[in-house]
Design a protein around this motif. Structure first.
Motif, PDB file in Angstrom:
ATOM      1  N   ILE A 118      22.048   1.750 -37.053  1.00 29.47           N
ATOM      2  CA  ILE A 118      22.123   1.218 -35.889  1.00 29.47           C
ATOM      3  C   ILE A 118      20.611   1.729 -34.942  1.00 29.47           C
ATOM      4  O   ILE A 118      20.805   3.041 -34.809  1.00 29.47           O
ATOM      5  CB  ILE A 118      23.296   1.373 -34.997  1.00 29.47           C
ATOM      6  N   PHE A 119      20.315   0.705 -34.266  1.00 32.59           N
ATOM      7  CA  PHE A 119      18.821   1.080 -33.647  1.00 32.59           C
ATOM      8  C   PHE A 119      19.215   1.810 -32.284  1.00 32.59           C
ATOM      9  O   PHE A 119      20.231   1.251 -31.501  1.00 32.59           O
ATOM     10  CB  PHE A 119      17.945   0.146 -33.580  1.00 32.59           C
ATOM     11  N   ILE A 120      18.689   2.845 -31.781  1.00 29.69           N
ATOM     12  CA  ILE A 120      19.000   3.414 -30.461  1.00 29.69           C
ATOM     13  C   ILE A 120      18.154   2.612 -29.649  1.00 29.69           C
ATOM     14  O   ILE A 120      16.903   2.568 -29.499  1.00 29.69           O
ATOM     15  CB  ILE A 120      18.743   4.803 -30.414  1.00 29.69           C
ATOM     16  N   ALA A 121      18.505   1.876 -28.662  1.00 27.20           N
ATOM     17  CA  ALA A 121      17.728   1.011 -27.617  1.00 27.20           C
ATOM     18  C   ALA A 121      17.120   1.794 -26.713  1.00 27.20           C
ATOM     19  O   ALA A 121      16.174   1.432 -25.977  1.00 27.20           O
ATOM     20  CB  ALA A 121      18.694  -0.180 -27.171  1.00 27.20           C
ATOM     21  N   ASP A 134      14.485  -8.253 -30.408  1.00 26.18           N
ATOM     22  CA  ASP A 134      15.135  -7.370 -31.541  1.00 26.18           C
ATOM     23  C   ASP A 134      14.277  -6.790 -32.514  1.00 26.18           C
ATOM     24  O   ASP A 134      14.476  -5.813 -32.959  1.00 26.18           O
ATOM     25  CB  ASP A 134      16.197  -8.338 -32.474  1.00 26.18           C
ATOM     26  N   GLU A 135      12.927  -7.311 -32.540  1.00 22.24           N
ATOM     27  CA  GLU A 135      11.825  -6.777 -33.448  1.00 22.24           C
ATOM     28  C   GLU A 135      11.489  -5.542 -32.849  1.00 22.24           C
ATOM     29  O   GLU A 135      11.271  -4.495 -33.632  1.00 22.24           O
ATOM     30  CB  GLU A 135      10.662  -7.837 -33.372  1.00 22.24           C
ATOM     31  N   GLU A 136      11.429  -5.465 -31.470  1.00 19.90           N
ATOM     32  CA  GLU A 136      11.228  -4.230 -30.858  1.00 19.90           C
ATOM     33  C   GLU A 136      12.116  -3.106 -31.390  1.00 19.90           C
ATOM     34  O   GLU A 136      11.783  -1.824 -31.532  1.00 19.90           O
ATOM     35  CB  GLU A 136      10.998  -4.213 -29.447  1.00 19.90           C
ATOM     36  N   LEU A 137      13.682  -3.510 -31.418  1.00 16.96           N
ATOM     37  CA  LEU A 137      14.417  -2.340 -31.687  1.00 16.96           C
ATOM     38  C   LEU A 137      14.321  -1.854 -32.907  1.00 16.96           C
ATOM     39  O   LEU A 137      14.722  -0.473 -33.260  1.00 16.96           O
ATOM     40  CB  LEU A 137      15.693  -3.191 -31.721  1.00 16.96           C
ATOM     41  N   SER A 138      13.988  -2.447 -33.853  1.00 16.67           N
ATOM     42  CA  SER A 138      13.753  -2.125 -35.196  1.00 16.67           C
ATOM     43  C   SER A 138      12.541  -1.025 -35.407  1.00 16.67           C
ATOM     44  O   SER A 138      12.755  -0.247 -36.478  1.00 16.67           O
ATOM     45  CB  SER A 138      13.400  -3.059 -36.524  1.00 16.67           C
ATOM     46  N   LEU A 139      12.068  -0.891 -34.511  1.00 17.77           N
ATOM     47  CA  LEU A 139      10.478   0.218 -34.342  1.00 17.77           C
ATOM     48  C   LEU A 139      11.312   1.531 -33.823  1.00 17.77           C
ATOM     49  O   LEU A 139      10.812   2.534 -33.814  1.00 17.77           O
ATOM     50  CB  LEU A 139       9.595  -0.154 -33.551  1.00 17.77           C
ATOM     51  N   ARG A 140      12.650   1.537 -33.218  1.00 15.48           N
ATOM     52  CA  ARG A 140      13.086   2.639 -32.578  1.00 15.48           C
ATOM     53  C   ARG A 140      13.870   3.561 -33.560  1.00 15.48           C
ATOM     54  O   ARG A 140      14.211   2.839 -34.630  1.00 15.48           O
ATOM     55  CB  ARG A 140      14.042   2.225 -31.554  1.00 15.48           C
ATOM     56  N   PRO A 141      14.160   4.835 -33.114  1.00 18.17           N
ATOM     57  CA  PRO A 141      14.969   5.733 -33.924  1.00 18.17           C
ATOM     58  C   PRO A 141      16.264   4.939 -34.233  1.00 18.17           C
ATOM     59  O   PRO A 141      16.780   4.282 -33.452  1.00 18.17           O
ATOM     60  CB  PRO A 141      14.985   7.126 -33.125  1.00 18.17           C
TER      61      PRO A 141
END
Length: 134
Positions: free
Chosen positions: A4-7, A23-30
């Motif tokens: 689960i990505f940390i927003a 949502d694409e930006e979320l996939s770059l997060r921890p």
């Protein structure tokens, strides 16, 4: 297990911004690992102690789901108002106005017109990253 990505960070004491429209930006997060059955869309890291009475402490990950199979009354929810977000307890939700509280006695309850807000998520799980026992 699933990731689960940390927003971003979450607050109960003040409104904050979140990049939830991409949502694409979320996939770059921890991210954090959760049980594969969990329905959370993303996680937020709690930054204040406004929900400590529920066992949620600063540094804990809040797993945010788009829906809840159970009533949200008296549960922590993610509220959006004019592009800003807040995590509080849904004390009373009705078509006219909604009351949101914290477990900190110094915080004033927040009464908002229903037409000006949207409950965009429900805290469906907590992962203790703060070192406190939940």
């Amino acid at each position: 297990m699933k990731r689960i990505f940390i927003a971003g960070d979450a607050y109960s004491s003040r409104f904050f911004e979140l990049p939830l429209d991409q949502d694409e930006e979320l996939s770059l997060r921890p991210s954090i690992e959760v049980a594969s059955y969990h329905v959370a869309r993303f996680a937020l890291i709690m930054q204040d102690d406004g929900l400590s009475g529920l066992g949620i402490f600063p540094g804990d990950a809040l797993l945010i789901s788009d829906f809840s199979m159970e009533p949200i009354k008296d549960r922590p929810v993610l509220i959006r108002q004019e592009g800003q977000f807040l995590v509080r307890i849904a004390t009373d939700v009705n078509p006219v106005e909604c009351l949101f509280t914290t477990t900190r006695p110094t915080d004033e309850p927040l009464l908002l017109p229903s037409e000006n807000i949207r409950i965009t998520g429900v805290v469906s799980g907590i992962i203790s990253l703060s070192g406190n026992d939940v």
